[in-house]
Design a protein around this motif. Structure first.
Motif, short mmCIF file in Angstrom:
data_model
loop_
_atom_site.label_atom_id
_atom_site.label_comp_id
_atom_site.label_asym_id
_atom_site.label_seq_id
_atom_site.Cartn_x
_atom_site.Cartn_y
_atom_site.Cartn_z
N UNK A 115 0.84 -1.19 0.00
CA UNK A 115 0.00 0.00 0.00
C UNK A 115 0.88 1.25 0.00
N UNK A 116 2.11 1.10 0.42
CA UNK A 116 3.03 2.23 0.47
C UNK A 116 3.49 2.63 -0.93
N UNK A 117 3.90 1.64 -1.72
CA UNK A 117 4.44 1.94 -3.05
C UNK A 117 3.44 1.70 -4.18
N UNK A 118 2.37 0.95 -3.88
CA UNK A 118 1.41 0.60 -4.93
C UNK A 118 1.82 -0.63 -5.71
N UNK A 119 2.95 -1.23 -5.34
CA UNK A 119 3.43 -2.42 -6.05
C UNK A 119 2.41 -3.55 -5.93
N UNK A 120 2.07 -4.14 -7.05
CA UNK A 120 1.19 -5.29 -7.08
C UNK A 120 -0.29 -4.98 -7.19
#
Length: 149
Positions: A54-59
């Motif tokens: 949720x921090x980087x939006x990865x995935x």
């Protein structure tokens, strides 16, 4: 968590994104089919385990794609239509039960004996079964008038 048949969840995301060791080989096993073996044939079971952040939006794109794929699998297998049909049936009986309970509680004959029967059940003078039979008998006398709508 989703209800219905299967293992009870649609898509699993493992967090944090730094988790290691999770890939498609580590997918959950469905306890409802084949003794908990591979869940590929269960429309309600996830097909992948994903990591997200949720921090980087990865995935997140992968999660959304998995959700869309899962919905397509459910539609193709007829599971969504079957689930909606079951929900409609359950709703039918919930409505009937609700109307019956309202009518029972508002019955003049039931109101006249309710407090006495509850007290007798609480004191042990009367069993719950015996009291329920008396309540239903009293309700039966009011029912014809109640249902003339």
């Amino acid at each position: 968590m989703a209800g219905g048949r299967g293992c009870g969840f649609d898509t699993v995301t493992a967090r944090p994104a730094q988790s290691v060791g999770w890939d498609n080989r580590n997918r959950p096993r469905c306890p409802t089919i084949s003794g908990g073996r591979d869940s590929r044939n269960c429309p309600w079971c996830p097909t992948v385990v994903l990591t997200t952040s949720s921090l980087t939006g990865k995935g997140l794109d992968e999660v959304w794609a998995a959700i869309l794929e899962h919905r397509a699998r459910l539609e193709e297998a007829g599971e969504l239509e079957a689930r909606r049909a079951r929900q409609q049936r359950e709703w039918l009986w919930a409505l009937v039960a609700g109307d019956l309970e309202d009518a029972l509680r508002n019955s003049t004959a039931v109101k006249a004996i309710r407090a006495r029967l509850e007290a007798e059940v609480e004191s042990g003078e009367l069993s719950a079964l015996e009291a329920s039979e008396q309540i239903l008998a009293a309700f039966a006398t009011d029912a014809p008038a109640i249902w003339k709508r």
